[in-house]
Design a protein around this motif. Sequence first.
Motif, PDB file in Angstrom:
ATOM      1  N   ASP A 213       0.853  -1.238  -0.013  1.00  0.00           N
ATOM      2  CA  ASP A 213       0.094   0.028  -0.044  1.00  0.00           C
ATOM      3  C   ASP A 213       0.978   1.174  -0.180  1.00  0.00           C
ATOM      4  O   ASP A 213       0.464   2.266  -0.569  1.00  0.00           O
ATOM      5  CB  ASP A 213      -0.931   0.088   1.355  1.00  0.00           C
ATOM      6  CG  ASP A 213      -1.963  -1.031   0.938  1.00  0.00           C
ATOM      7  OD1 ASP A 213      -2.493  -1.305  -0.088  1.00  0.00           O
ATOM      8  OD2 ASP A 213      -2.728  -1.337   2.239  1.00  0.00           O
ATOM      9  N   MET A 218      -1.624   3.863  -1.899  1.00  0.00           N
ATOM     10  CA  MET A 218      -3.033   3.744  -1.381  1.00  0.00           C
ATOM     11  C   MET A 218      -2.904   3.844   0.145  1.00  0.00           C
ATOM     12  O   MET A 218      -4.090   4.436   0.694  1.00  0.00           O
ATOM     13  CB  MET A 218      -3.421   2.087  -1.670  1.00  0.00           C
ATOM     14  CG  MET A 218      -4.704   1.954  -1.141  1.00  0.00           C
ATOM     15  SD  MET A 218      -6.096   2.955  -1.830  1.00  0.00           S
ATOM     16  CE  MET A 218      -6.635   2.055  -3.137  1.00  0.00           C
ATOM     17  N   GLY A 221      -3.930   7.183   0.752  1.00  0.00           N
ATOM     18  CA  GLY A 221      -5.231   7.246   0.823  1.00  0.00           C
ATOM     19  C   GLY A 221      -6.148   6.847   1.792  1.00  0.00           C
ATOM     20  O   GLY A 221      -7.085   7.244   2.543  1.00  0.00           O
ATOM     21  N   LEU A 222      -5.863   5.606   2.532  1.00  0.00           N
ATOM     22  CA  LEU A 222      -6.509   5.135   3.324  1.00  0.00           C
ATOM     23  C   LEU A 222      -6.578   5.686   4.672  1.00  0.00           C
ATOM     24  O   LEU A 222      -7.177   5.903   5.547  1.00  0.00           O
ATOM     25  CB  LEU A 222      -5.963   3.520   3.679  1.00  0.00           C
ATOM     26  CG  LEU A 222      -6.133   2.459   2.659  1.00  0.00           C
ATOM     27  CD1 LEU A 222      -5.475   1.093   2.955  1.00  0.00           C
ATOM     28  CD2 LEU A 222      -7.509   2.314   2.160  1.00  0.00           C
ATOM     29  N   CYS A 309      -4.016   5.126  -7.337  1.00  0.00           N
ATOM     30  CA  CYS A 309      -4.475   4.576  -6.250  1.00  0.00           C
ATOM     31  C   CYS A 309      -4.877   5.709  -5.100  1.00  0.00           C
ATOM     32  O   CYS A 309      -5.897   5.651  -4.437  1.00  0.00           O
ATOM     33  CB  CYS A 309      -3.628   3.599  -5.487  1.00  0.00           C
ATOM     34  SG  CYS A 309      -3.410   2.239  -6.200  1.00  0.00           S
ATOM     35  N   ALA A 313      -8.600   6.889  -3.992  1.00  0.00           N
ATOM     36  CA  ALA A 313      -8.863   7.037  -2.528  1.00  0.00           C
ATOM     37  C   ALA A 313      -9.463   8.312  -2.119  1.00  0.00           C
ATOM     38  O   ALA A 313     -10.401   8.518  -1.221  1.00  0.00           O
ATOM     39  CB  ALA A 313      -7.722   6.596  -1.474  1.00  0.00           C
ATOM     40  N   PRO A 324     -15.476   3.930   0.655  1.00  0.00           N
ATOM     41  CA  PRO A 324     -14.397   3.666   1.138  1.00  0.00           C
ATOM     42  C   PRO A 324     -14.023   2.280   1.655  1.00  0.00           C
ATOM     43  O   PRO A 324     -13.188   1.716   1.279  1.00  0.00           O
ATOM     44  CB  PRO A 324     -14.274   4.693   2.500  1.00  0.00           C
ATOM     45  CG  PRO A 324     -14.922   5.848   2.075  1.00  0.00           C
ATOM     46  CD  PRO A 324     -16.077   5.331   1.192  1.00  0.00           C
ATOM     47  N   LEU A 327     -13.530   0.475  -1.563  1.00  0.00           N
ATOM     48  CA  LEU A 327     -12.208   0.722  -2.068  1.00  0.00           C
ATOM     49  C   LEU A 327     -11.187  -0.133  -1.220  1.00  0.00           C
ATOM     50  O   LEU A 327     -10.393  -0.718  -1.880  1.00  0.00           O
ATOM     51  CB  LEU A 327     -11.824   2.164  -1.790  1.00  0.00           C
ATOM     52  CG  LEU A 327     -10.283   2.649  -2.022  1.00  0.00           C
ATOM     53  CD1 LEU A 327     -10.222   3.361  -3.270  1.00  0.00           C
ATOM     54  CD2 LEU A 327      -9.829   3.499  -0.824  1.00  0.00           C
ATOM     55  N   ASN A 328     -11.699  -0.225   0.078  1.00  0.00           N
ATOM     56  CA  ASN A 328     -10.507  -0.945   1.059  1.00  0.00           C
ATOM     57  C   ASN A 328     -10.773  -2.561   0.587  1.00  0.00           C
ATOM     58  O   ASN A 328      -9.737  -3.024   0.369  1.00  0.00           O
ATOM     59  CB  ASN A 328     -11.154  -0.775   2.451  1.00  0.00           C
ATOM     60  CG  ASN A 328     -10.271  -1.550   3.344  1.00  0.00           C
ATOM     61  OD1 ASN A 328      -9.119  -1.323   3.549  1.00  0.00           O
ATOM     62  ND2 ASN A 328     -10.925  -2.599   3.939  1.00  0.00           N
ATOM     63  N   ASN A 331      -8.991  -3.116  -2.601  1.00  0.00           N
ATOM     64  CA  ASN A 331      -7.643  -3.276  -2.508  1.00  0.00           C
ATOM     65  C   ASN A 331      -7.236  -4.360  -1.768  1.00  0.00           C
ATOM     66  O   ASN A 331      -5.959  -4.591  -2.168  1.00  0.00           O
ATOM     67  CB  ASN A 331      -7.286  -1.959  -1.883  1.00  0.00           C
ATOM     68  CG  ASN A 331      -5.955  -1.511  -1.674  1.00  0.00           C
ATOM     69  OD1 ASN A 331      -5.094  -1.533  -2.649  1.00  0.00           O
ATOM     70  ND2 ASN A 331      -5.552  -1.496  -0.368  1.00  0.00           N
TER      71      ASN A 331
END
Length: 387
Positions: A213, A218, A221-222, A309, A313, A324, A327-328, A331
């Motif tokens: 990640d 990403m 983004g998370l 990514c 996010a 979200p 996305l999670n 991912n």
Amino acid sequence: MQTLSILGSTGSVGQSTLEVLSLHPDLFSVAALTANTNVDKMVQQCQQYCPKTVVMADHAAAQALSLTLRELGLAHIDVLAGAQSVSEVAKSQACDTVMSAIVGAAGLLPTLEAVRASKRVLIANKEPLVMTGDLFMREAQHSGATILPIDSEHNAIFQCLPHDQSKSGVRKVHLTASGGPFRGRAWDELTNITPALACAHPNWSMGQKISVDSATMMNKGLELIEAAALFGLPAQRVDIVVHPQSIIHSMVEYLDGSFLAQLGSPDMRIPIAHALSWPQRISSGAKTLDITEIARLDFHKPDLANLPCLRLARSAAENGGAAPAVLNAANEVAVDAFLQGRLKFTDIPRPIEAALDELATCSFSDIEGVLNIDNEARAIAVTQLDS
Ligand code: NAD
Ligand code: MG
């Protein structure tokens, strides 16, 4: 004496937590340790830290652990098996503090159980917050649980906010990002990146999933979604700035123009020690920062056009609703497939986009709804793997 249970004790954050505990045997005792499959590491931890209970989420691993502990004369340690038992120890009265350090969505239910049982909950496992957003924080408010962030950026922000954590006077928070191992390289040049290259982070040593990640960005983004949920801020007030040295761990910008930043060596034992002892301070074992050795600190804006990514996010964060969580989940599927050699590094965004295309406008009102969306997003992402 604080009694602590660690969910995910054999992982990178779990091990760092135990290292900090070992410096302070007078302050902390270990109630339970949990892991998935790593029996060897769990045996070592049982020998060194003498927990009352251990849980292996994997049943075969629990059986193997139980046998070995008996051979070693450690049969007094209770060995439990399965995901349900992880949740049981998270809410058990045997501990007052829970370190949530499982990786991925697997940490959601046990972490929530700790929150519902009004524990002091140290949150490293960011995916549950990303999935559930303010639902999670509402549970904490309802139960009176104390939530302390461990992710270095969020821990930094926590330290830079006013003591009562109020946001009055806060204009923005700025999350710093090292940029990962491929900083400055064009996305299109990364087609042949292997898991080993993606996991070789320049500043931090971490588990495989978060390392990948970080390589795709990403992770940042998370973290943007995690920050919005934790601190009750709209995503538009969470900025990301690339800071290759990883010395400033994040900043809070106030209305009067002041910026407060937290600095330190890039070592997870620092936020872990902070949260373990908050509102006091204890030593962490980390190298102190020699401020005169820092020749310079650089900052620049992330190039979103080159970071698919992070772009996905940011847009999921601004959409809100189920985006979200979708996305999670997608991912997690994509990263797992990349680690198994089933997906190219540069194809990681594809299953995520596909899942978001179908599900981004969905919403949920409870945890069951989140878990349904998570399942649906995984199913869509999987269809993209071998196409
Ligand atoms: P890791 O892969 O090193 O460790 C994960 C732990 O979770 C292991 O103990 C493993 O046994 C356990 N686990 C995995 N799957 C499980 C399952 N299905 N059921 C029960 N237990 C399971 O991961 P890590 O790097 O320590 O990261 C843990 C979490 O902390 C992640 O959410 C990550 O994003 C976050 N985090 C990590 C760091 C870091 O420096 N490593 C920094 C900030 C945040
Ligand atoms: Mg982080």
